[in-house]
Design a protein around this motif. Structure first.
Motif, PDB file in Angstrom:
ATOM      1  N   ILE A   1     -50.471   8.919 -19.888  1.00 45.46           N
ATOM      2  CA  ILE A   1     -49.281   8.309 -20.479  1.00 45.46           C
ATOM      3  C   ILE A   1     -48.173   9.358 -20.496  1.00 45.46           C
ATOM      4  N   PRO A   2     -46.886   8.945 -20.536  1.00 48.98           N
ATOM      5  CA  PRO A   2     -45.792   9.909 -20.515  1.00 48.98           C
ATOM      6  C   PRO A   2     -45.810  10.834 -21.728  1.00 48.98           C
ATOM      7  N   ASP A   3     -45.657  12.128 -21.464  1.00 55.23           N
ATOM      8  CA  ASP A   3     -45.606  13.135 -22.526  1.00 55.23           C
ATOM      9  C   ASP A   3     -44.152  13.560 -22.737  1.00 55.23           C
ATOM     10  N   CYS A   4     -43.959  14.618 -23.497  1.00 55.48           N
ATOM     11  CA  CYS A   4     -42.620  15.058 -23.885  1.00 55.48           C
ATOM     12  C   CYS A   4     -41.734  15.381 -22.686  1.00 55.48           C
ATOM     13  N   GLY A   5     -42.315  15.997 -21.646  1.00 60.20           N
ATOM     14  CA  GLY A   5     -41.526  16.330 -20.463  1.00 60.20           C
ATOM     15  C   GLY A   5     -40.929  15.106 -19.801  1.00 60.20           C
ATOM     16  N   SER A   6     -41.716  14.039 -19.732  1.00 57.61           N
ATOM     17  CA  SER A   6     -41.215  12.794 -19.149  1.00 57.61           C
ATOM     18  C   SER A   6     -40.150  12.160 -20.038  1.00 57.61           C
ATOM     19  N   MET A   7     -40.337  12.276 -21.355  1.00 59.81           N
ATOM     20  CA  MET A   7     -39.322  11.750 -22.274  1.00 59.81           C
ATOM     21  C   MET A   7     -38.009  12.510 -22.119  1.00 59.81           C
ATOM     22  N   SER A   8     -38.100  13.822 -21.842  1.00 60.51           N
ATOM     23  CA  SER A   8     -36.881  14.605 -21.669  1.00 60.51           C
ATOM     24  C   SER A   8     -36.144  14.199 -20.388  1.00 60.51           C
ATOM     25  N   ILE A   9     -36.900  13.822 -19.354  1.00 63.95           N
ATOM     26  CA  ILE A   9     -36.286  13.360 -18.107  1.00 63.95           C
ATOM     27  C   ILE A   9     -35.546  12.050 -18.343  1.00 63.95           C
ATOM     28  N   MET A  10     -36.165  11.172 -19.103  1.00 65.35           N
ATOM     29  CA  MET A  10     -35.522   9.902 -19.446  1.00 65.35           C
ATOM     30  C   MET A  10     -34.201  10.152 -20.174  1.00 65.35           C
ATOM     31  N   LEU A  11     -34.220  11.075 -21.130  1.00 67.97           N
ATOM     32  CA  LEU A  11     -33.021  11.374 -21.900  1.00 67.97           C
ATOM     33  C   LEU A  11     -31.967  12.090 -21.045  1.00 67.97           C
ATOM     34  N   LYS A  12     -32.420  12.918 -20.105  1.00 65.38           N
ATOM     35  CA  LYS A  12     -31.475  13.581 -19.206  1.00 65.38           C
ATOM     36  C   LYS A  12     -30.747  12.560 -18.336  1.00 65.38           C
ATOM     37  N   ASN A  13     -31.483  11.550 -17.876  1.00 62.52           N
ATOM     38  CA  ASN A  13     -30.861  10.504 -17.063  1.00 62.52           C
ATOM     39  C   ASN A  13     -29.768   9.770 -17.836  1.00 62.52           C
ATOM     40  N   ALA A  14     -29.924   9.709 -19.161  1.00 61.39           N
ATOM     41  CA  ALA A  14     -28.946   8.996 -19.983  1.00 61.39           C
ATOM     42  C   ALA A  14     -27.827   9.897 -20.481  1.00 61.39           C
ATOM     43  N   THR A  15     -28.130  11.181 -20.712  1.00 65.10           N
ATOM     44  CA  THR A  15     -27.149  12.064 -21.366  1.00 65.10           C
ATOM     45  C   THR A  15     -26.713  13.253 -20.506  1.00 65.10           C
ATOM     46  N   GLY A  16     -27.469  13.559 -19.459  1.00 64.30           N
ATOM     47  CA  GLY A  16     -27.161  14.716 -18.626  1.00 64.30           C
ATOM     48  C   GLY A  16     -27.621  16.031 -19.212  1.00 64.30           C
ATOM     49  N   LYS A  17     -28.339  15.991 -20.346  1.00 62.94           N
ATOM     50  CA  LYS A  17     -28.746  17.227 -21.024  1.00 62.94           C
ATOM     51  C   LYS A  17     -30.240  17.504 -20.870  1.00 62.94           C
ATOM     52  N   THR A  18     -30.567  18.784 -20.738  1.00 60.17           N
ATOM     53  CA  THR A  18     -31.947  19.243 -20.608  1.00 60.17           C
ATOM     54  C   THR A  18     -32.266  20.184 -21.760  1.00 60.17           C
ATOM     55  N   PRO A  19     -33.416  20.029 -22.416  1.00 60.33           N
ATOM     56  CA  PRO A  19     -33.732  20.879 -23.565  1.00 60.33           C
ATOM     57  C   PRO A  19     -34.329  22.227 -23.173  1.00 60.33           C
ATOM     58  N   PHE A  20     -34.347  23.134 -24.126  1.00 58.75           N
ATOM     59  CA  PHE A  20     -35.141  24.353 -24.010  1.00 58.75           C
ATOM     60  C   PHE A  20     -36.531  24.027 -24.524  1.00 58.75           C
ATOM     61  N   PHE A  21     -37.549  24.259 -23.695  1.00 59.40           N
ATOM     62  CA  PHE A  21     -38.927  23.931 -24.065  1.00 59.40           C
ATOM     63  C   PHE A  21     -39.588  25.116 -24.761  1.00 59.40           C
ATOM     64  N   ILE A  22     -40.236  24.848 -25.888  1.00 54.58           N
ATOM     65  CA  ILE A  22     -40.805  25.905 -26.722  1.00 54.58           C
ATOM     66  C   ILE A  22     -42.278  26.184 -26.416  1.00 54.58           C
ATOM     67  N   GLY A  23     -43.061  25.156 -26.178  1.00 48.76           N
ATOM     68  CA  GLY A  23     -44.494  25.340 -25.939  1.00 48.76           C
ATOM     69  C   GLY A  23     -44.790  25.974 -24.588  1.00 48.76           C
ATOM     70  N   LYS A  24     -46.066  25.957 -24.219  1.00 47.29           N
ATOM     71  CA  LYS A  24     -46.448  26.471 -22.903  1.00 47.29           C
ATOM     72  C   LYS A  24     -45.612  25.795 -21.821  1.00 47.29           C
ATOM     73  N   PRO A  25     -45.080  26.532 -20.813  1.00 48.13           N
ATOM     74  CA  PRO A  25     -45.468  27.882 -20.377  1.00 48.13           C
ATOM     75  C   PRO A  25     -44.720  29.043 -21.018  1.00 48.13           C
ATOM     76  N   GLU A  26     -43.833  28.787 -21.983  1.00 49.20           N
ATOM     77  CA  GLU A  26     -43.233  29.921 -22.686  1.00 49.20           C
ATOM     78  C   GLU A  26     -44.354  30.722 -23.367  1.00 49.20           C
ATOM     79  N   PRO A  27     -44.244  32.049 -23.417  1.00 53.31           N
ATOM     80  CA  PRO A  27     -45.317  32.866 -23.997  1.00 53.31           C
ATOM     81  C   PRO A  27     -45.317  32.903 -25.520  1.00 53.31           C
ATOM     82  N   ILE A  28     -44.413  32.146 -26.153  1.00 51.13           N
ATOM     83  CA  ILE A  28     -44.235  32.209 -27.610  1.00 51.13           C
ATOM     84  C   ILE A  28     -45.549  31.990 -28.353  1.00 51.13           C
TER      85      ILE A  28
END
Length: 273
Positions: free
Chosen positions: A173-200
């Motif tokens: 099922i669609p996860d957060c990354g897919s939801m961000s793509i949906m929102l980008k298509n509507a708003t043109g904005k891409t988020p900064f992702f906090i979880g993996k693969p960031e080493p945080i």
């Protein structure tokens, strides 16, 4: 000599003190635990190591996860977990202290943030200066609309994790990354992702436990999150083929794991030698 699927020397695994384990697709699929998982966890402890579950899935709180794995027969408490929700709360505290966060996420994610002293709203508010999206299994068209309203403003934009899909019993099922793509298509904005693969997440756990990178290995089923996270953090990695990644994916990817196994059951077999 211990070896992986392709007979690569894996003796170093015997000396690892910390196993950072992905969950979905690695130790279970939705509500079904994989064969060999319990033996694998037991073997880690027999060899003098410990395990921490690190998951990008922000739809559940740590309390929810403890209850879930306990039902599967896994002995674990809150100290065995570090989630993208926890990493997000830490990131917000460090980078946006005292700011109001608009969140498109589950009630569990909202509660997790609030328990860490973060003011969260789920309806458009002028006071919100940060928009955060998570893997929202409770999503509605109204929540998507409200998020688009907020993204039309001058706000910081974050997401808990970049995973495109989440494995379930019938597939994905669609996860957060897919939801961000949906929102980008509507708003043109891409988020900064906090979880993996960031080493945080890895950096936070190692600092908390006082364990070195050399003594750590991350085990997961996704190249672009789990394995990439290990590479970015400078720790060894095991890619298991029980979830999303395939051998074809691994061959084509520039991101390579240290070792490859079919599943945690096979890792356990080697550790038990």
């Amino acid at each position: 000599m211990l070896t992986d699927k392709f007979k690569k020397n894996a003796d170093a695994l015997l000396h690892k003190k910390l196993f950072l384990l992905d969950m979905d697709g690695t130790i279970y699929n939705e509500n079904s635990i994989f064969e060999g998982t319990l033996d694998f966890l037991s073997q880690i402890e027999k060899n003098g190591g410990r395990y921490i579950f690190i998951t990008n899935n922000s739809s559940k709180s740590v309390k929810d996860y403890v209850e879930k794995v306990n039902r599967m027969g896994i002995t674990a408490d809150a100290s065995h977990f570090y989630t993208s929700s926890q990493a997000t709360a830490f990131y917000l505290q460090e980078n946006y202290p005292g700011q109001t966060v608009f969140c498109m996420g589950t009630r569990s994610l909202v509660a997790e943030l609030e328990q860490n002293g973060i003011r969260v709203v789920t309806k458009p508010e002028d006071s919100a200066s940060v928009v955060l999206i998570g893997f929202d299994t409770e999503n509605t068209s109204e929540k998507v609309r409200d998020t688009c309203i907020m993204l039309g403003r001058d706000v910081a934009y974050l997401a808990t994790n970049p995973d495109l899909v989440c494995p379930v019993s019938f597939g994905y099922i669609p996860d957060c990354g897919s939801m961000s793509i949906m929102l980008k298509n509507a708003t043109g904005k891409t988020p900064f992702f906090i979880g993996k693969p960031e080493p945080i997440m890895i950096d936070c756990v190692l600092k908390k436990l006082g364990i070195s990178k050399e003594d750590t290995v991350i085990v997961g089923d996704r190249i672009y999150t789990d394995i990439a996270c290990g590479v970015n953090a400078g720790v060894d990695t095991i890619c298991v083929l029980s979830g999303e990644a395939t051998l074809d994916d691994l061959e084509k990817s520039d991101t390579k794991p240290t070792w490859i196994f079919d599943s945690v059951r096979e890792v356990c077999t080697e550790l038990a030698r």
